[in-house]
Design a protein around this motif. Structure first.
Motif, mmCIF file in Angstrom:
data_model
loop_
_atom_site.group_PDB
_atom_site.id
_atom_site.type_symbol
_atom_site.label_atom_id
_atom_site.label_comp_id
_atom_site.label_asym_id
_atom_site.label_seq_id
_atom_site.Cartn_x
_atom_site.Cartn_y
_atom_site.Cartn_z
ATOM 1 N N LEU A 120 60.468 15.642 -35.817
ATOM 2 C CA LEU A 120 60.117 16.902 -35.172
ATOM 3 C C LEU A 120 58.694 17.316 -35.537
ATOM 4 O O LEU A 120 57.944 17.817 -34.694
ATOM 5 C CB LEU A 120 61.120 17.995 -35.559
ATOM 6 C CG LEU A 120 60.968 19.340 -34.848
ATOM 7 C CD1 LEU A 120 60.981 19.174 -33.330
ATOM 8 C CD2 LEU A 120 62.060 20.304 -35.289
ATOM 9 N N CYS A 122 55.548 17.910 -33.044
ATOM 10 C CA CYS A 122 54.775 19.149 -33.077
ATOM 11 C C CYS A 122 53.272 18.897 -33.131
ATOM 12 O O CYS A 122 52.478 19.778 -32.772
ATOM 13 C CB CYS A 122 55.189 19.996 -34.281
ATOM 14 S SG CYS A 122 56.785 20.828 -34.096
ATOM 15 N N ASP A 137 55.599 22.588 -26.194
ATOM 16 C CA ASP A 137 56.767 23.195 -25.570
ATOM 17 C C ASP A 137 58.044 22.512 -26.040
ATOM 18 O O ASP A 137 58.167 21.276 -25.952
ATOM 19 C CB ASP A 137 56.674 23.083 -24.048
ATOM 20 C CG ASP A 137 55.490 23.854 -23.489
ATOM 21 O OD1 ASP A 137 55.551 25.092 -23.514
ATOM 22 O OD2 ASP A 137 54.511 23.208 -23.068
ATOM 23 N N PHE A 138 59.001 23.313 -26.508
ATOM 24 C CA PHE A 138 60.245 22.757 -27.035
ATOM 25 C C PHE A 138 61.447 23.519 -26.495
ATOM 26 O O PHE A 138 61.382 24.732 -26.278
ATOM 27 C CB PHE A 138 60.251 22.817 -28.570
ATOM 28 C CG PHE A 138 59.265 21.865 -29.202
ATOM 29 C CD1 PHE A 138 59.658 20.607 -29.600
ATOM 30 C CD2 PHE A 138 57.936 22.240 -29.367
ATOM 31 C CE1 PHE A 138 58.751 19.725 -30.161
ATOM 32 C CE2 PHE A 138 57.023 21.366 -29.925
ATOM 33 C CZ PHE A 138 57.426 20.100 -30.319
ATOM 34 N N LEU A 190 60.148 26.763 -35.156
ATOM 35 C CA LEU A 190 59.165 26.282 -34.184
ATOM 36 C C LEU A 190 58.299 27.423 -33.657
ATOM 37 O O LEU A 190 57.075 27.293 -33.554
ATOM 38 C CB LEU A 190 59.879 25.577 -33.030
ATOM 39 C CG LEU A 190 60.517 24.222 -33.354
ATOM 40 C CD1 LEU A 190 61.410 23.759 -32.206
ATOM 41 C CD2 LEU A 190 59.436 23.173 -33.643
ATOM 42 N N LYS A 219 54.739 27.377 -31.452
ATOM 43 C CA LYS A 219 55.238 26.549 -30.355
ATOM 44 C C LYS A 219 55.938 27.433 -29.316
ATOM 45 O O LYS A 219 56.520 28.468 -29.668
ATOM 46 C CB LYS A 219 56.207 25.481 -30.877
ATOM 47 C CG LYS A 219 55.609 24.564 -31.943
ATOM 48 C CD LYS A 219 54.364 23.852 -31.451
ATOM 49 C CE LYS A 219 53.711 23.029 -32.543
ATOM 50 N NZ LYS A 219 52.444 22.395 -32.091
ATOM 51 N N VAL A 225 58.988 28.069 -27.250
ATOM 52 C CA VAL A 225 60.380 27.664 -27.476
ATOM 53 C C VAL A 225 61.296 28.305 -26.449
ATOM 54 O O VAL A 225 61.205 29.514 -26.183
ATOM 55 C CB VAL A 225 60.856 28.054 -28.892
ATOM 56 C CG1 VAL A 225 62.301 27.615 -29.121
ATOM 57 C CG2 VAL A 225 59.942 27.446 -29.954
ATOM 58 N N ALA A 244 59.942 20.058 -21.317
ATOM 59 C CA ALA A 244 59.416 20.268 -22.661
ATOM 60 C C ALA A 244 58.906 18.966 -23.242
ATOM 61 O O ALA A 244 59.213 17.874 -22.743
ATOM 62 C CB ALA A 244 60.499 20.860 -23.561
ATOM 63 N N ASP A 245 58.128 19.114 -24.322
ATOM 64 C CA ASP A 245 57.636 17.947 -25.052
ATOM 65 C C ASP A 245 58.688 17.423 -26.024
ATOM 66 O O ASP A 245 58.611 16.273 -26.467
ATOM 67 C CB ASP A 245 56.368 18.310 -25.830
ATOM 68 C CG ASP A 245 55.268 18.809 -24.911
ATOM 69 O OD1 ASP A 245 54.912 18.069 -23.978
ATOM 70 O OD2 ASP A 245 54.786 19.934 -25.122
ATOM 71 N N GLY A 246 59.645 18.253 -26.350
ATOM 72 C CA GLY A 246 60.704 17.839 -27.258
ATOM 73 C C GLY A 246 61.948 18.681 -27.059
ATOM 74 O O GLY A 246 61.859 19.874 -26.718
#
Length: 394
Positions: A132, A136, A141-142, A158, A163, A165, A226-228
């Motif tokens: 994670l 980051c 974007d998560f 986050l 970030k 979220v 999202a990126d994750g």
């Protein structure tokens, strides 16, 4: 074939505490720990708490000291068979270990979504934390799936690290299963004030990975990328080995007050152990740090010849931005609740009652009162709302 006086299956906080417990009684007996993870024991709570709070807590601080304990660690090995009669276990590499006393500290496995795991980080281990952190470094974007204990902590962590979220969960509110409705409503809005997009009462329809982005579509048609994606959906106790060995299981591995399973030379402790709470007069399984540490050490002492009884009632705690709590007993939003706020939703105590008796206490931004809360539960007396107002304060 390797023989040890004490054999521990699992390598988490419970297993480490058990080694310390054994060594308090027996300084010389051979101990071995078999662990699926590739890392020696470490503290798990900082992974979603203090490690995200600036640079005050370095990652190196999570590793638990094994200095002077003189025991063998077999990392990256999974035990696949247990024979209680031969007092032997077999790992996935074909190695056989025999023992005199065995501890099952197998913990739990993360609950997973019915979708391919590509792109979804099921947060539980130090490797998950590192992954994670890596995400980051280049992602902004998560999406956090889950509004419970882990989900709410990771979302706060986050967002506190700048970030974007989005929280996504099927319940009506963050923490809806344990908090009173008004507090849960406040938390939703509090997270929104902190920049978190809170999408409650949402079920997932599909998850797709396209390049570096992950897209989630919900049943009501919402679509987000999202990126994750981090999933905090709780755990299921690892009982397969116990079932294969014929031990009694029911929401975990059944243990007696000395933490013995249905086989007298096999013990269980930590997340996986189903024990009888004297305080609450019911069986329960607890997935928190205090239980892992205290139960693990007691199991170790008893394996080494003591006859201590586990009458401890573990507490737990959480950090949510600049809010936090300690709690003990049963926290269930379906119980009767009495709210005693010094400052609404910022500081107070919530009492959980069953048949008029306090069975759980949530100390919201109220610190150092766990023992007082335990004493109140232990009274097993009938209480009215008025009797509880002002009963606990710091």
């Amino acid at each position: 074939m390797k023989h040890h006086k004490y054999l521990i299956i699992g390598g988490g906080m419970t297993a480490d505490s058990a080694v310390h417990g054994i060594r308090k009684i027996d300084q010389d007996g051979a101990i071995a720990m078999i662990c699926e993870e590739l890392h020696p024991p470490y503290d798990r709570p900082p992974l979603s708490k203090s490690l995200w709070q600036g640079k005050e807590t370095p990652l190196e601080s999570i590793w638990r000291s094994t200095h002077g304990l003189n025991f063998a660690m077999h990392l990256g090995k999974k035990v696949i068979a247990l024979d209680p009669e031969k007092k032997a276990v077999t790992d996935d590499a074909g190695n056989i270990y025999t023992y005199e006393k065995l501890l099952l500290a197998t913990g739990g496995a993360v609950r997973r979504l019915p979708y391919p795991d590509d792109g979804i980080l099921y947060f539980r281990t130090v490797d998950d934390y590192r992954k994670l952190r890596e995400l980051c470094e280049h992602g902004s974007d998560f999406i956090v799936i889950g509004g419970g204990f882990i989900g709410s902590e990771i979302a706060a962590a986050l967002a506190s690290n700048d970030k974007q979220v989005t929280m996504l969960f099927p319940e009506k509110n963050i923490g809806a299963r344990i908090y009173p409705p008004a507090l849960a409503d406040f938390l939703d809005n509090y997270y929104r004030e902190k920049g978190v997009t809170v999408l409650s009462s949402q079920a997932i329809k599909s998850i797709q990975t396209t390049g570096a982005k992950i897209t989630i579509v919900t049943e009501n048609g919402s679509e987000m990328s999202a990126d994750g994606v981090v999933a905090g959906l709780g755990i299921q106790p690892n009982i397969d080995l116990a079932k294969q060995a014929g031990l009694m299981v029911d929401n975990g591995i059944i243990v007696d007050e000395m933490l013995r399973t249905s086989h007298p030379d096999i013990y269980a402790a930590g997340d996986v152990a189903n024990f009888y709470s004297i305080l609450l007069e019911k069986r329960m399984r607890v997935e928190h740090e205090d239980n892992a540490n205290v139960m693990g050490e007691m199991a170790g002492r008893n394996m080494a010849g003591q006859s201590d009884v586990y009458h401890h009632q573990p507490f737990f705690y959480s950090d949510l931005f600049d809010l936090g709590y300690e709690a003990v007993g049963e926290l269930d939003a379906n119980l009767d609740m009495v709210e005693d706020w010094k400052e609404p939703f910022r500081k107070g105590v919530i009492y959980y009652l069953r048949d008029g008796r306090v069975c759980g206490v949530l100390l919201w931004n109220t610190w150092g009162q766990v023992d007082v809360a335990l004493d109140l539960i232990a009274e097993k007396a009938k209480h009215t709302d008025e009797m509880l107002k002002g009963r606990i304060s710091d």
